[in-house]
Design a protein around this motif. Structure first.
Motif, PDB file in Angstrom:
ATOM      1  N   GLY A 290      -3.844   7.238   9.031  1.00 47.49           N
ATOM      2  CA  GLY A 290      -4.854   6.411   8.375  1.00 47.49           C
ATOM      3  C   GLY A 290      -6.266   6.909   8.587  1.00 47.49           C
ATOM      4  N   MET A 291      -6.535   7.399   9.786  1.00 43.73           N
ATOM      5  CA  MET A 291      -7.897   7.781  10.141  1.00 43.73           C
ATOM      6  C   MET A 291      -8.345   9.084   9.490  1.00 43.73           C
ATOM      7  N   VAL A 292      -7.444  10.072   9.437  1.00 41.68           N
ATOM      8  CA  VAL A 292      -7.832  11.401   8.943  1.00 41.68           C
ATOM      9  C   VAL A 292      -7.295  11.656   7.536  1.00 41.68           C
ATOM     10  N   ILE A 293      -5.969  11.506   7.354  1.00 45.80           N
ATOM     11  CA  ILE A 293      -5.354  11.796   6.052  1.00 45.80           C
ATOM     12  C   ILE A 293      -5.874  10.840   4.987  1.00 45.80           C
ATOM     13  N   ALA A 294      -6.189   9.611   5.394  1.00 49.95           N
ATOM     14  CA  ALA A 294      -6.730   8.636   4.433  1.00 49.95           C
ATOM     15  C   ALA A 294      -8.259   8.609   4.483  1.00 49.95           C
ATOM     16  N   ILE A 295      -8.839   8.130   5.585  1.00 52.27           N
ATOM     17  CA  ILE A 295     -10.282   7.868   5.630  1.00 52.27           C
ATOM     18  C   ILE A 295     -11.116   9.148   5.510  1.00 52.27           C
ATOM     19  N   MET A 296     -10.845  10.143   6.363  1.00 49.90           N
ATOM     20  CA  MET A 296     -11.681  11.348   6.345  1.00 49.90           C
ATOM     21  C   MET A 296     -11.546  12.116   5.034  1.00 49.90           C
ATOM     22  N   ALA A 297     -10.334  12.171   4.485  1.00 51.57           N
ATOM     23  CA  ALA A 297     -10.136  12.845   3.200  1.00 51.57           C
ATOM     24  C   ALA A 297     -10.871  12.096   2.089  1.00 51.57           C
ATOM     25  N   ALA A 298     -10.779  10.771   2.092  1.00 45.17           N
ATOM     26  CA  ALA A 298     -11.435   9.966   1.056  1.00 45.17           C
ATOM     27  C   ALA A 298     -12.956  10.079   1.145  1.00 45.17           C
ATOM     28  N   LEU A 299     -13.487  10.053   2.362  1.00 42.94           N
ATOM     29  CA  LEU A 299     -14.932  10.212   2.544  1.00 42.94           C
ATOM     30  C   LEU A 299     -15.413  11.553   2.012  1.00 42.94           C
ATOM     31  N   SER A 300     -14.597  12.580   2.199  1.00 44.64           N
ATOM     32  CA  SER A 300     -14.984  13.930   1.791  1.00 44.64           C
ATOM     33  C   SER A 300     -15.110  14.070   0.285  1.00 44.64           C
ATOM     34  N   TYR A 301     -14.339  13.276  -0.474  1.00 44.91           N
ATOM     35  CA  TYR A 301     -14.315  13.448  -1.931  1.00 44.91           C
ATOM     36  C   TYR A 301     -14.710  12.187  -2.706  1.00 44.91           C
ATOM     37  N   GLY A 302     -15.199  11.180  -1.998  1.00 47.08           N
ATOM     38  CA  GLY A 302     -15.660   9.970  -2.674  1.00 47.08           C
ATOM     39  C   GLY A 302     -14.561   9.142  -3.297  1.00 47.08           C
ATOM     40  N   SER A 303     -13.362   9.198  -2.718  1.00 46.25           N
ATOM     41  CA  SER A 303     -12.234   8.426  -3.249  1.00 46.25           C
ATOM     42  C   SER A 303     -12.302   6.970  -2.791  1.00 46.25           C
ATOM     43  N   THR A 304     -11.608   6.109  -3.536  1.00 49.87           N
ATOM     44  CA  THR A 304     -11.539   4.686  -3.198  1.00 49.87           C
ATOM     45  C   THR A 304     -10.297   4.426  -2.348  1.00 49.87           C
ATOM     46  N   LEU A 305     -10.465   3.687  -1.260  1.00 46.70           N
ATOM     47  CA  LEU A 305      -9.337   3.294  -0.413  1.00 46.70           C
ATOM     48  C   LEU A 305      -8.946   1.856  -0.737  1.00 46.70           C
ATOM     49  N   VAL A 306      -7.676   1.648  -1.017  1.00 45.84           N
ATOM     50  CA  VAL A 306      -7.148   0.315  -1.288  1.00 45.84           C
ATOM     51  C   VAL A 306      -6.225  -0.070  -0.139  1.00 45.84           C
ATOM     52  N   LEU A 307      -6.568  -1.149   0.557  1.00 47.51           N
ATOM     53  CA  LEU A 307      -5.771  -1.623   1.686  1.00 47.51           C
ATOM     54  C   LEU A 307      -5.012  -2.865   1.243  1.00 47.51           C
ATOM     55  N   PRO A 308      -3.707  -2.770   0.977  1.00 43.41           N
ATOM     56  CA  PRO A 308      -2.943  -3.887   0.414  1.00 43.41           C
ATOM     57  C   PRO A 308      -2.936  -5.132   1.281  1.00 43.41           C
ATOM     58  N   THR A 309      -2.808  -4.936   2.605  1.00 39.70           N
ATOM     59  CA  THR A 309      -2.686  -6.083   3.506  1.00 39.70           C
ATOM     60  C   THR A 309      -2.935  -5.607   4.930  1.00 39.70           C
ATOM     61  N   ALA A 310      -3.102  -6.562   5.862  1.00 41.26           N
ATOM     62  CA  ALA A 310      -3.392  -6.183   7.249  1.00 41.26           C
ATOM     63  C   ALA A 310      -2.215  -5.467   7.912  1.00 41.26           C
ATOM     64  N   GLY A 311      -0.993  -5.783   7.498  1.00 45.06           N
ATOM     65  CA  GLY A 311       0.198  -5.118   8.024  1.00 45.06           C
ATOM     66  C   GLY A 311       1.100  -4.772   6.855  1.00 45.06           C
ATOM     67  N   PHE A 312       1.885  -3.720   6.994  1.00 39.77           N
ATOM     68  CA  PHE A 312       2.672  -3.250   5.849  1.00 39.77           C
ATOM     69  C   PHE A 312       3.697  -4.278   5.371  1.00 39.77           C
ATOM     70  N   LYS A 313       3.657  -4.527   4.066  1.00 42.33           N
ATOM     71  CA  LYS A 313       4.690  -5.298   3.369  1.00 42.33           C
ATOM     72  C   LYS A 313       4.863  -4.646   2.003  1.00 42.33           C
ATOM     73  N   ALA A 314       6.094  -4.276   1.682  1.00 41.77           N
ATOM     74  CA  ALA A 314       6.350  -3.564   0.435  1.00 41.77           C
ATOM     75  C   ALA A 314       5.870  -4.347  -0.790  1.00 41.77           C
ATOM     76  N   ALA A 315       6.064  -5.676  -0.772  1.00 47.17           N
ATOM     77  CA  ALA A 315       5.655  -6.510  -1.913  1.00 47.17           C
ATOM     78  C   ALA A 315       4.148  -6.439  -2.110  1.00 47.17           C
ATOM     79  N   ASP A 316       3.382  -6.461  -1.005  1.00 51.02           N
ATOM     80  CA  ASP A 316       1.918  -6.381  -1.097  1.00 51.02           C
ATOM     81  C   ASP A 316       1.475  -5.001  -1.576  1.00 51.02           C
ATOM     82  N   SER A 317       2.179  -3.957  -1.126  1.00 47.25           N
ATOM     83  CA  SER A 317       1.846  -2.604  -1.584  1.00 47.25           C
ATOM     84  C   SER A 317       2.046  -2.476  -3.082  1.00 47.25           C
ATOM     85  N   LEU A 318       3.181  -2.963  -3.553  1.00 50.34           N
ATOM     86  CA  LEU A 318       3.488  -2.893  -4.982  1.00 50.34           C
ATOM     87  C   LEU A 318       2.439  -3.649  -5.798  1.00 50.34           C
TER      88      LEU A 318
END
Length: 468
Positions: free
Chosen positions: A169-197
């Motif tokens: 989450g910290m590098v593959i998601a946040i640092m990569a997104a910061l580097s290219y101006g991408s949007t991060l979408v956080l479905p929920t505080a803890g993983f749930k497949a229904a929330d991800s979908l």
């Protein structure tokens, strides 16, 4: 480490219980702790108060604890005024000029090789170690990850199913997104497949990040709901090895243009192998990708000699993202990183001449049955193709006659179904050597996992031992 004077961020696993939290806070000498009041069954303020009972009678920001002598500030995100704690919202009321002045003063002293972050290893094999990462490693790994994941091609929206306290989450998601101006979408505080979908559909996510076990649940949810996804282009899997069957399921069910893999470890900041831009289906399904830019890789035998391409041995890597060391553990650091800065990964690995690599298994997970070596991943990959099985994880268990036998812990697609060894044995006939067929089969509806989605095989071993 020689870098103790600089501030560092420490990621704490929100699933930790009191003894684990106490160990982590003591291990790295945390001075300020930021937490929610609680989450699900966890009461974080209560846990901290249990470890440091002096908190209730302390002035906020001036804790003096016998158990946690370094900790002075406990910052809680809560509407309540909790004894001894600073409200998170109060931080926004601090004079901004004073904060800016402090940041500017530190910026002139922090070097690229200074420590930026302490990450506790995932805890799949026991007590976690604290790896110290550098600014240089963080920034560069984010740039190269984002490039290989095509985040420089257009403005992407990333569905982040993984927690943010660890490397994924910290590098593959946040640092990569910061580097290219991408949007991060956080479905929920803890993983749930229904929330991800729901988040993928609602936010029109074009890239999805997750561990194999998360994709198992997401694929299942999509099939059950009959949902059709039209926005995802790329699915990135990492954090654990992915079976060829699951790769195919992800591509077909999510309808993505590409399934990409990333492979690395906490001690290398994050990624050391990852998918290239154009790959054959075989390269996607049978390897962990191509060695990433500006990293070196070699495979060695037990004596430390480099083995030929295509021969199994231990993977060693060297590059900009190698950790500075394990915090407070010089002995373990020297065991892991040699004088030439080669880091021993502990992975049984095969490296191809074209730069692609394949995991055979973890060195510590190799099962030796009557003198025959069994790599659990090979058995897991095959059993994952059985229609009734959702996922399977194999471990070595003690046996008086052969030394070790294989036990398969199975999660079924239909919880009402059953499966036994004879059924597994029939499926393996003519496909796996007799000695690779698990002697024991256990069905679990829920497998013990870390918060980052990795199966804790040491807990499976504990379950088996408890049966005996």
């Amino acid at each position: 480490m020689g870098l103790e004077s600089f501030p560092r961020q420490v990621g704490i696993n929100p699933a930790y219980q009191v003894p684990e939290l106490e160990y982590a806070l003591q291990k790295v000498g945390v001075k300020a702790l930021v937490a929610a009041e609680g989450y699900r069954q966890q009461n974080y303020y209560g846990m901290i108060s249990h470890i440091a009972p002096e908190l209730a009678s302390s002035k906020p920001g001036e804790l003096k604890s016998k158990t946690l002598p370094e900790l002075s500030a406990v910052i809680i995100d809560s509407q309540k005024s909790l004894p001894g704690a600073i409200k998170f919202s109060e931080l926004f009321e601090l004079p901004s000029e004073q904060a800016i002045s402090k940041v500017e003063m530190l910026q002139s002293k922090i070097m690229p090789d200074s420590g930026v972050n302490l990450q506790f290893t995932s805890g799949t094999t026991g007590h976690p170690k604290a790896a110290l990462m550098s600014h240089f490693g963080f920034v560069n790994n984010g740039l190269h990850i984002g490039n290989r994941n095509e985040m420089d091609q257009r403005m992407h929206r990333l569905c982040v199913q993984v927690p943010l306290f660890h490397a994924f989450g910290m590098v593959i998601a946040i640092m990569a997104a910061l580097s290219y101006g991408s949007t991060l979408v956080l479905p929920t505080a803890g993983f749930k497949a229904a929330d991800s979908l729901a988040a993928i559909v609602r936010e029109r996510c074009s890239i999805i990040l997750g561990t194999p076990t998360m994709y198992v649940d997401l694929v299942r949810r999509i099939v059950e709901s009959g949902a059709k996804l039209d926005s995802p282009e790329i699915a990135v899997t990492g954090g654990a090895t992915c079976s060829p069957k699951l790769f195919a399921d992800i591509k077909h069910t999510l309808g993505v243009r590409k399934v990409k893999t990333v492979f690395g470890m906490t001690e290398t900041t994050a990624v050391i192998f990852q998918s290239l831009f154009e790959e054959s289906p075989e390269d996607v399904q049978q390897t962990v990708g191509h060695v990433t830019d500006h990293y070196e890789a070699k495979v060695i035998d037990r004596d430390g000699h480099i083995v030929p391409f295509g021969t199994a041995g231990e993977l060693c890597v060297r590059g900009y993202g190698t950790m500075l060391g394990y915090w407070g553990d010089e002995k373990k650091t020297k065991e892991t990183i040699d004088a030439d800065r080669w880091l021993r990964t502990g992975d049984q690995f095969m490296l191809r001449e074209d730069g692609y690599g394949k995991i055979v298994g973890r060195l510590k997970e190799v099962v030796i049955r009557g003198g025959e070596n069994i790599y659990p991943k090979e058995v897991e990959d095959y059993l994952n193709t059985y229609p009734k099985i959702l996922e399977v994880h194999c471990i070595g268990v003690p046996d008086e006659r052969t030394g070790e036998e294989l036990c398969a812990y199975v999660r079924l697609k239909d919880p009402e179904e059953t499966i036994d060894r004879e059924e597994i044995k029939r499926y393996c006939e003519g496909k796996l050597a007799y000695y690779k067929v698990p002697k024991y089969v256990r069905v679990l509806n829920d497998l013990p996992k870390t918060t980052s989605g990795k199966v804790q095989k040491f807990k499976l071993a504990q379950l088996f031992a408890a049966e005996r």
